[in-house]
Scaffold this motif. Structure first.
Motif, PDB file in Angstrom:
ATOM      1  N   ILE A  59       8.698  -0.536   3.435  1.00  8.24           N
ATOM      2  CA  ILE A  59       9.657  -1.201   2.559  1.00  8.24           C
ATOM      3  C   ILE A  59       9.873  -0.319   1.339  1.00  8.24           C
ATOM      4  O   ILE A  59       8.935   0.302   0.836  1.00  8.24           O
ATOM      5  N   ASN A  60      11.090  -0.236   0.884  1.00  6.65           N
ATOM      6  CA  ASN A  60      11.368   0.492  -0.346  1.00  6.65           C
ATOM      7  C   ASN A  60      10.576  -0.141  -1.483  1.00  6.65           C
ATOM      8  O   ASN A  60      10.553  -1.362  -1.636  1.00  6.65           O
ATOM      9  N   LEU A  61       9.903   0.686  -2.289  1.00  7.21           N
ATOM     10  CA  LEU A  61       8.992   0.144  -3.302  1.00  7.21           C
ATOM     11  C   LEU A  61       9.725  -0.693  -4.345  1.00  7.21           C
ATOM     12  O   LEU A  61       9.241  -1.762  -4.748  1.00  7.21           O
ATOM     13  N   ARG A 103       0.823  -1.219   0.000  1.00  7.06           N
ATOM     14  CA  ARG A 103       0.000   0.000   0.000  1.00  7.06           C
ATOM     15  C   ARG A 103       0.854   1.265   0.000  1.00  7.06           C
ATOM     16  O   ARG A 103       1.907   1.318   0.632  1.00  7.06           O
ATOM     17  N   ILE A 104       0.374   2.263  -0.754  1.00  8.97           N
ATOM     18  CA  ILE A 104       0.963   3.598  -0.679  1.00  8.97           C
ATOM     19  C   ILE A 104      -0.147   4.597  -0.396  1.00  8.97           C
ATOM     20  O   ILE A 104      -1.328   4.340  -0.659  1.00  8.97           O
ATOM     21  N   ALA A 118       6.828   2.089   0.699  1.00  8.69           N
ATOM     22  CA  ALA A 118       5.438   1.654   0.723  1.00  8.69           C
ATOM     23  C   ALA A 118       5.254   0.852   2.009  1.00  8.69           C
ATOM     24  O   ALA A 118       6.191   0.702   2.801  1.00  8.69           O
ATOM     25  N   TYR A 119       4.035   0.349   2.226  1.00  4.55           N
ATOM     26  CA  TYR A 119       3.770  -0.514   3.379  1.00  4.55           C
ATOM     27  C   TYR A 119       3.380  -1.900   2.883  1.00  4.55           C
ATOM     28  O   TYR A 119       2.443  -2.046   2.082  1.00  4.55           O
ATOM     29  N   LEU A 120       4.097  -2.900   3.345  1.00  5.52           N
ATOM     30  CA  LEU A 120       3.717  -4.288   3.107  1.00  5.52           C
ATOM     31  C   LEU A 120       3.026  -4.749   4.380  1.00  5.52           C
ATOM     32  O   LEU A 120       3.633  -4.730   5.463  1.00  5.52           O
TER      33      LEU A 120
END
Length: 248
Positions: free
Chosen positions: A104-106, A74-75, A85-87
């Motif tokens: 986490i880096n996209l 998700r961003i 982003a979020y995992l």
């Protein structure tokens, strides 16, 4: 968006857009705009959802399995490959929602989900323990990218009760032809644009004043799964007929 671990109840409603506008005005009397949004608590969410080849995640959610979980990347608003982003994994057990996520880096996230790098070799994450849980979940179900859901949100936070949140999601769209979340919020509407998904998020119980306000304005509870609704729309009639699924 701050925070990596959440545990709460989430009560959903489906309301007309004009009712959302009325309710939002009333909430200003007792709540403040979400500090992570713009000046009025607004932001855009774009999420890449995962499922297994056998659609285990879809069916566990659709059948309201007592314990069920989903994985998404998700961003908020916009992002580039250089941004984070979020995992996150969202779990539900006996109506209580538990969410655990790591930033986490996209670009690194895409390497991971495309199996270009093993879980233990992923870098640029904020919480290794949560990532390891996500990696185990993903491997157990053989989860792969499936579809993207995006929507605009206005969010409110409690003034006296900081754990109280009320969110309004609208302009809900989905797609499966472009699974890159950095390409922004585009797709086809899977909820009538004149309708809004209202969610009340609490640690234990809804405050009396809010319950009375929802009753006064005629808000009726209605469970809406963004993920399931998206799958049914994108897979089409052949899928729903094959599995004897009643589409709302």
């Amino acid at each position: 968006m701050a925070g990596e671990i959440f545990s709460r109840y989430e009560i959903k409603y489906l309301i007309p857009f004009e009712l959302y506008e009325t309710l939002a005005e009333r909430l200003k009397e007792r709540m403040s705009f979400d500090k992570f949004g713009d000046g009025e608590g607004r932001y855009t969410i774009t999420s890449l959802y995962f499922d297994s080849p056998n659609r285990d995640i879809y069916f566990e959610t659709k059948n309201k399995k007592r314990y069920r979980q989903k994985l998404r990347l998700r961003i908020y608003n916009s992002a580039t490959l250089q941004d984070n982003a979020y995992l996150e994994v969202k779990k539900k057990y006996k109506k209580r929602v538990n969410k655990r996520r790591t930033s986490i880096n996209l670009a690194e996230a895409y390497k991971y989900i495309n199996n270009e790098v093993a879980g233990e070799d992923v870098i640029n994450i904020s919480n290794r323990q949560i990532f390891n849980e996500i990696d185990s979940f993903r491997n157990l179900y053989d989860l792969m990218p499936d579809n993207i859901v995006s929507y605009d949100r206005q969010a409110f936070s409690g003034i006296e009760d900081e754990d109280l949140r009320v969110t309004f999601d609208y302009n809900l769209r989905c797609r499966k032809d472009d699974l890159r979340i950095e390409n922004g919020p585009h797709g086809i509407h899977f909820v009538d644009p004149e309708l809004v998904i209202l969610e009340v998020k609490v640690n234990f119980s809804v405050p009396l004043w809010l319950s009375q306000l929802l009753v006064e304005l005629g808000c009726e509870k209605k469970s809406v799964s963004k993920f399931c609704t998206t799958v049914e729309l994108l897979e089409g009639e052949e899928f729903t007929e094959k599995h004897n699924i009643a589409v709302r």
